[in-house]
Design a protein around this motif. Sequence first.
Motif, PDB file in Angstrom:
ATOM      1  N   LEU A 165      41.437  34.686 -16.346  1.00  0.00           N
ATOM      2  CA  LEU A 165      41.656  35.017 -14.990  1.00  0.00           C
ATOM      3  C   LEU A 165      42.216  32.924 -14.782  1.00  0.00           C
ATOM      4  N   ALA A 166      43.296  33.170 -14.178  1.00  0.00           N
ATOM      5  CA  ALA A 166      43.753  31.943 -13.653  1.00  0.00           C
ATOM      6  C   ALA A 166      44.407  31.611 -12.225  1.00  0.00           C
ATOM      7  N   ILE A 167      44.149  30.681 -11.333  1.00  0.00           N
ATOM      8  CA  ILE A 167      44.143  30.403  -9.926  1.00  0.00           C
ATOM      9  C   ILE A 167      44.805  29.480  -9.514  1.00  0.00           C
ATOM     10  N   THR A 199      42.196  35.947  -3.457  1.00  0.00           N
ATOM     11  CA  THR A 199      43.140  35.485  -2.755  1.00  0.00           C
ATOM     12  C   THR A 199      41.871  34.749  -2.002  1.00  0.00           C
ATOM     13  N   TYR A 200      41.800  32.895  -1.753  1.00  0.00           N
ATOM     14  CA  TYR A 200      40.881  32.693  -0.426  1.00  0.00           C
ATOM     15  C   TYR A 200      41.847  31.331   0.505  1.00  0.00           C
ATOM     16  N   MET A 238      36.568  31.719  -8.035  1.00  0.00           N
ATOM     17  CA  MET A 238      37.382  31.823  -6.968  1.00  0.00           C
ATOM     18  C   MET A 238      36.756  30.207  -6.340  1.00  0.00           C
ATOM     19  N   MET A 239      35.127  30.562  -6.314  1.00  0.00           N
ATOM     20  CA  MET A 239      34.584  29.927  -5.316  1.00  0.00           C
ATOM     21  C   MET A 239      34.233  28.639  -5.593  1.00  0.00           C
ATOM     22  N   GLN A 240      34.252  28.914  -6.876  1.00  0.00           N
ATOM     23  CA  GLN A 240      33.789  27.046  -8.135  1.00  0.00           C
ATOM     24  C   GLN A 240      35.182  26.364  -7.792  1.00  0.00           C
ATOM     25  N   ASP A 241      35.766  27.003  -8.115  1.00  0.00           N
ATOM     26  CA  ASP A 241      37.446  26.793  -7.677  1.00  0.00           C
ATOM     27  C   ASP A 241      37.333  25.389  -6.634  1.00  0.00           C
ATOM     28  N   ALA A 242      37.463  26.399  -5.177  1.00  0.00           N
ATOM     29  CA  ALA A 242      37.018  25.304  -4.008  1.00  0.00           C
ATOM     30  C   ALA A 242      35.987  24.378  -3.820  1.00  0.00           C
ATOM     31  N   SER A 257      35.374  18.722  -4.237  1.00  0.00           N
ATOM     32  CA  SER A 257      34.792  17.422  -4.744  1.00  0.00           C
ATOM     33  C   SER A 257      36.180  16.614  -4.893  1.00  0.00           C
ATOM     34  N   ALA A 258      37.009  17.383  -5.573  1.00  0.00           N
ATOM     35  CA  ALA A 258      38.223  16.102  -5.491  1.00  0.00           C
ATOM     36  C   ALA A 258      38.638  15.718  -4.718  1.00  0.00           C
TER      37      ALA A 258
END
Length: 149
Positions: free
Chosen positions: A4-6, A64-65, A101-105, A110-111
Amino acid sequence: MDGLAIREAVASDVAAMLKLYELGDRASDEAFTLDEGVAHLEMMQRNPALRVYVACDGDVVVGTYELLIMENMAKRGRRSGIVEDVMVLPEYRGRGVGKAMMQDAMDRCSAAGCYKLTLSSNRMREGAHRFYDALGFTRHGYSFRVELD
């Protein structure tokens, strides 16, 4: 989910994104045509605080998000994030796409120095609520809205 890639959405993703919305509870007779969707994505991309992301399994868009990272006057100017329009293909639900996706968000917020990430969910979407609870989101306050013409 392996493979999986986001990444940020591009114009060639719009057809798949529109299909995701059609399959979900966001189906509407007011849906964009493909050309309208591409133009709207391009307009959204001109806003540096707003990004649209897709989750891909190989070449297939499976989720998607949207993420808005906004500046605030309160909290000494600390930023906050808002997630909107989270969708995952039905056949990919329960396979870790939404979690990724939520971890990515959360990582992006955070960044960016955000002090919180928020989202809203329809009261009837109990499964979604359990999903967000399991990710560490807490139910806080109330969400209000007013329909505007």
